[in-house]
Write a protein that holds these residues in place. Structure first.
Motif, PDB file in Angstrom:
ATOM      1  N   MET A   1      -8.539 -41.573 -14.676  1.00 28.29           N
ATOM      2  CA  MET A   1      -8.866 -41.961 -13.324  1.00 28.29           C
ATOM      3  C   MET A   1     -10.331 -42.358 -13.162  1.00 28.29           C
ATOM      4  O   MET A   1     -11.027 -41.898 -12.280  1.00 28.29           O
ATOM      5  CB  MET A   1      -8.570 -40.800 -12.378  1.00 28.29           C
ATOM      6  CG  MET A   1      -7.114 -40.650 -12.034  1.00 28.29           C
ATOM      7  SD  MET A   1      -6.871 -39.182 -11.001  1.00 28.29           S
ATOM      8  CE  MET A   1      -7.014 -37.900 -12.237  1.00 28.29           C
ATOM      9  N   PRO A   2     -10.870 -43.185 -14.050  1.00 27.90           N
ATOM     10  CA  PRO A   2     -12.255 -43.613 -13.858  1.00 27.90           C
ATOM     11  C   PRO A   2     -12.375 -44.477 -12.625  1.00 27.90           C
ATOM     12  O   PRO A   2     -11.461 -45.200 -12.262  1.00 27.90           O
ATOM     13  CB  PRO A   2     -12.554 -44.405 -15.144  1.00 27.90           C
ATOM     14  CG  PRO A   2     -11.224 -44.849 -15.619  1.00 27.90           C
ATOM     15  CD  PRO A   2     -10.244 -43.813 -15.224  1.00 27.90           C
ATOM     16  N   THR A   3     -13.508 -44.390 -11.944  1.00 26.16           N
ATOM     17  CA  THR A   3     -13.711 -45.234 -10.780  1.00 26.16           C
ATOM     18  C   THR A   3     -13.897 -46.671 -11.228  1.00 26.16           C
ATOM     19  O   THR A   3     -14.343 -46.951 -12.335  1.00 26.16           O
ATOM     20  CB  THR A   3     -14.954 -44.765 -10.000  1.00 26.16           C
ATOM     21  OG1 THR A   3     -16.068 -44.761 -10.899  1.00 26.16           O
ATOM     22  CG2 THR A   3     -14.755 -43.372  -9.446  1.00 26.16           C
ATOM     23  N   GLU A   4     -13.591 -47.613 -10.329  1.00 27.42           N
ATOM     24  CA  GLU A   4     -13.625 -49.020 -10.703  1.00 27.42           C
ATOM     25  C   GLU A   4     -15.024 -49.478 -11.081  1.00 27.42           C
ATOM     26  O   GLU A   4     -15.201 -50.309 -11.964  1.00 27.42           O
ATOM     27  CB  GLU A   4     -13.082 -49.859  -9.538  1.00 27.42           C
ATOM     28  CG  GLU A   4     -11.587 -49.622  -9.293  1.00 27.42           C
ATOM     29  CD  GLU A   4     -11.089 -50.467  -8.154  1.00 27.42           C
ATOM     30  OE1 GLU A   4     -11.909 -51.225  -7.589  1.00 27.42           O
ATOM     31  OE2 GLU A   4      -9.892 -50.405  -7.824  1.00 27.42           O
ATOM     32  N   ASP A   5     -16.051 -48.918 -10.370  1.00 33.43           N
ATOM     33  CA  ASP A   5     -17.396 -49.371 -10.652  1.00 33.43           C
ATOM     34  C   ASP A   5     -18.160 -48.402 -11.543  1.00 33.43           C
ATOM     35  O   ASP A   5     -19.349 -48.537 -11.759  1.00 33.43           O
ATOM     36  CB  ASP A   5     -18.179 -49.572  -9.344  1.00 33.43           C
ATOM     37  CG  ASP A   5     -18.183 -48.303  -8.493  1.00 33.43           C
ATOM     38  OD1 ASP A   5     -17.447 -47.363  -8.832  1.00 33.43           O
ATOM     39  OD2 ASP A   5     -18.941 -48.276  -7.495  1.00 33.43           O
ATOM     40  N   GLY A   6     -17.473 -47.392 -12.058  1.00 33.76           N
ATOM     41  CA  GLY A   6     -18.120 -46.398 -12.909  1.00 33.76           C
ATOM     42  C   GLY A   6     -18.007 -46.794 -14.367  1.00 33.76           C
ATOM     43  O   GLY A   6     -17.276 -47.706 -14.746  1.00 33.76           O
ATOM     44  N   PRO A   7     -18.730 -46.092 -15.233  1.00 27.52           N
ATOM     45  CA  PRO A   7     -18.671 -46.398 -16.651  1.00 27.52           C
ATOM     46  C   PRO A   7     -17.322 -46.023 -17.234  1.00 27.52           C
ATOM     47  O   PRO A   7     -16.652 -45.109 -16.754  1.00 27.52           O
ATOM     48  CB  PRO A   7     -19.785 -45.512 -17.237  1.00 27.52           C
ATOM     49  CG  PRO A   7     -19.912 -44.380 -16.265  1.00 27.52           C
ATOM     50  CD  PRO A   7     -19.627 -44.971 -14.924  1.00 27.52           C
TER      51      PRO A   7
ATOM     52  N   PHE B   1      -9.782 -34.483  -5.838  1.00 28.04           N
ATOM     53  CA  PHE B   1     -10.921 -33.735  -6.368  1.00 28.04           C
ATOM     54  C   PHE B   1     -11.913 -34.671  -7.047  1.00 28.04           C
ATOM     55  O   PHE B   1     -13.127 -34.599  -6.797  1.00 28.04           O
ATOM     56  CB  PHE B   1     -10.461 -32.679  -7.365  1.00 28.04           C
ATOM     57  CG  PHE B   1     -11.589 -32.120  -8.197  1.00 28.04           C
ATOM     58  CD1 PHE B   1     -12.487 -31.208  -7.659  1.00 28.04           C
ATOM     59  CD2 PHE B   1     -11.775 -32.532  -9.514  1.00 28.04           C
ATOM     60  CE1 PHE B   1     -13.546 -30.705  -8.407  1.00 28.04           C
ATOM     61  CE2 PHE B   1     -12.828 -32.037 -10.271  1.00 28.04           C
ATOM     62  CZ  PHE B   1     -13.713 -31.119  -9.723  1.00 28.04           C
ATOM     63  N   PHE B   2     -11.436 -35.567  -7.894  1.00 25.89           N
ATOM     64  CA  PHE B   2     -12.346 -36.453  -8.609  1.00 25.89           C
ATOM     65  C   PHE B   2     -13.000 -37.479  -7.676  1.00 25.89           C
ATOM     66  O   PHE B   2     -14.153 -37.868  -7.897  1.00 25.89           O
ATOM     67  CB  PHE B   2     -11.634 -37.134  -9.773  1.00 25.89           C
ATOM     68  CG  PHE B   2     -11.469 -36.240 -10.964  1.00 25.89           C
ATOM     69  CD1 PHE B   2     -12.581 -35.837 -11.700  1.00 25.89           C
ATOM     70  CD2 PHE B   2     -10.227 -35.769 -11.337  1.00 25.89           C
ATOM     71  CE1 PHE B   2     -12.449 -34.985 -12.798  1.00 25.89           C
ATOM     72  CE2 PHE B   2     -10.081 -34.914 -12.432  1.00 25.89           C
ATOM     73  CZ  PHE B   2     -11.198 -34.523 -13.156  1.00 25.89           C
ATOM     74  N   ARG B   3     -12.295 -37.890  -6.638  1.00 25.55           N
ATOM     75  CA  ARG B   3     -12.920 -38.773  -5.656  1.00 25.55           C
ATOM     76  C   ARG B   3     -14.078 -38.054  -4.963  1.00 25.55           C
ATOM     77  O   ARG B   3     -15.182 -38.593  -4.820  1.00 25.55           O
ATOM     78  CB  ARG B   3     -11.887 -39.222  -4.615  1.00 25.55           C
ATOM     79  CG  ARG B   3     -12.436 -40.232  -3.615  1.00 25.55           C
ATOM     80  CD  ARG B   3     -11.441 -40.505  -2.486  1.00 25.55           C
ATOM     81  NE  ARG B   3     -11.305 -39.362  -1.596  1.00 25.55           N
ATOM     82  CZ  ARG B   3     -12.179 -39.027  -0.650  1.00 25.55           C
ATOM     83  NH1 ARG B   3     -13.278 -39.752  -0.468  1.00 25.55           N
ATOM     84  NH2 ARG B   3     -11.968 -37.984   0.129  1.00 25.55           N
ATOM     85  N   LEU B   4     -13.842 -36.816  -4.561  1.00 30.13           N
ATOM     86  CA  LEU B   4     -14.875 -36.020  -3.910  1.00 30.13           C
ATOM     87  C   LEU B   4     -16.000 -35.674  -4.880  1.00 30.13           C
ATOM     88  O   LEU B   4     -17.176 -35.649  -4.502  1.00 30.13           O
ATOM     89  CB  LEU B   4     -14.267 -34.744  -3.323  1.00 30.13           C
ATOM     90  CG  LEU B   4     -13.337 -34.959  -2.127  1.00 30.13           C
ATOM     91  CD1 LEU B   4     -12.509 -33.714  -1.854  1.00 30.13           C
ATOM     92  CD2 LEU B   4     -14.141 -35.346  -0.887  1.00 30.13           C
ATOM     93  N   LEU B   5     -15.643 -35.403  -6.128  1.00 28.96           N
ATOM     94  CA  LEU B   5     -16.660 -35.097  -7.132  1.00 28.96           C
ATOM     95  C   LEU B   5     -17.621 -36.273  -7.295  1.00 28.96           C
ATOM     96  O   LEU B   5     -18.843 -36.082  -7.363  1.00 28.96           O
ATOM     97  CB  LEU B   5     -15.994 -34.768  -8.470  1.00 28.96           C
ATOM     98  CG  LEU B   5     -16.948 -34.515  -9.644  1.00 28.96           C
ATOM     99  CD1 LEU B   5     -17.758 -33.249  -9.410  1.00 28.96           C
ATOM    100  CD2 LEU B   5     -16.166 -34.425 -10.953  1.00 28.96           C
ATOM    101  N   ASP B   6     -17.090 -37.491  -7.366  1.00 22.09           N
ATOM    102  CA  ASP B   6     -17.948 -38.668  -7.504  1.00 22.09           C
ATOM    103  C   ASP B   6     -18.878 -38.811  -6.298  1.00 22.09           C
ATOM    104  O   ASP B   6     -20.064 -39.140  -6.445  1.00 22.09           O
ATOM    105  CB  ASP B   6     -17.090 -39.928  -7.656  1.00 22.09           C
ATOM    106  CG  ASP B   6     -16.382 -39.990  -9.003  1.00 22.09           C
ATOM    107  OD1 ASP B   6     -16.818 -39.284  -9.931  1.00 22.09           O
ATOM    108  OD2 ASP B   6     -15.382 -40.724  -9.112  1.00 22.09           O
TER     109      ASP B   6
END
Length: 210
Positions: free
Chosen positions: A1-7, A105-110
């Motif tokens: 589930m990496p973010t689109e603009d993340g590494p 959780f990962f959305r909030l973590l970012d």
């Protein structure tokens, strides 16, 4: 589930992780392996174990995921809530229908990491797990002198621990132990009085207890 603009993330052995966020990125890549059933309390237990291991190995590292830690406080501020729920319970209770607790959780973590980076760098204060010196070899410590046990109890209480005392010498059976432990730690009425139930309830006490 990496973010689109993340590494982009690369799978690696957990022993190669450099900090808790690197470890969480590995969980993000393969949540089905690390978090069976998508349970955030299970993820919280994993992080508690990670932090305890840092203490055992005397590694200093900022850690924001205690039930009353920075991430939990940030989450409460974001949602305008005040209560005793941990971040795991709060996220599970309020996950949008279009998402899952792990994804939320990962959305909030970012968002938390992005805001923390913008506001300030992590403080230099020690994050050493208090009382970890009693767990260097095992979480069960045998004291050969009453004086040393009393001193250890006093030090733990001074650091904010709640010390629960049980008269184990009066136990004549395993059921005696289960009865007294359940009463002392306020286990629920449905406690099963067996070792599996004890393991489950001790985990709940560690994550959610006062």
């Amino acid at each position: 589930m990496p973010t689109e603009d993340g590494p982009s993330l690369t799978a690696k052995h957990w022993q190669e992780c450099t900090d808790v966020y690197d470890f969480l990125d590995q969980i993000r890549l393969r949540p089905g392996i690390w978090v069976p059933g998508g349970s955030l309390p299970h993820l919280q237990s994993l992080l508690t174990g990670y932090r305890a291991a840092l203490g055992v190995h005397r590694i200093e590292e900022p850690f924001a995921f205690w039930p009353e830690g920075d991430f939990n406080r940030w989450l409460q501020e974001q949602r305008g809530i005040v209560g005793s729920f941990t971040w795991a319970a709060e996220i599970e209770r309020n996950t949008p229908v279009s998402s899952t607790p792990v994804e939320e959780f990962f959305r909030l973590l970012d968002a938390y990491r992005s805001e923390s980076t913008q506001n300030s760098a992590p403080g230099a204060a020690s994050t050493r797990f208090p009382g970890i010196e009693y767990m260097n070899n095992t979480f069960v410590t045998l004291f050969w002198r009453r004086r040393l046990l009393t001193e250890a109890e006093l030090r733990l209480e001074e650091r904010g621990f709640r010390v629960v005392r049980l008269a184990a010498g009066e136990w004549a059976s395993e059921q005696d132990m289960h009865r007294d432990v359940a009463a002392a730690l306020q286990f629920p009425d449905y406690y099963g009085h067996n070792l599996d139930a004890l393991n489950d309830c001790l985990g709940h006490v560690a994550c959610y207890g006062p």
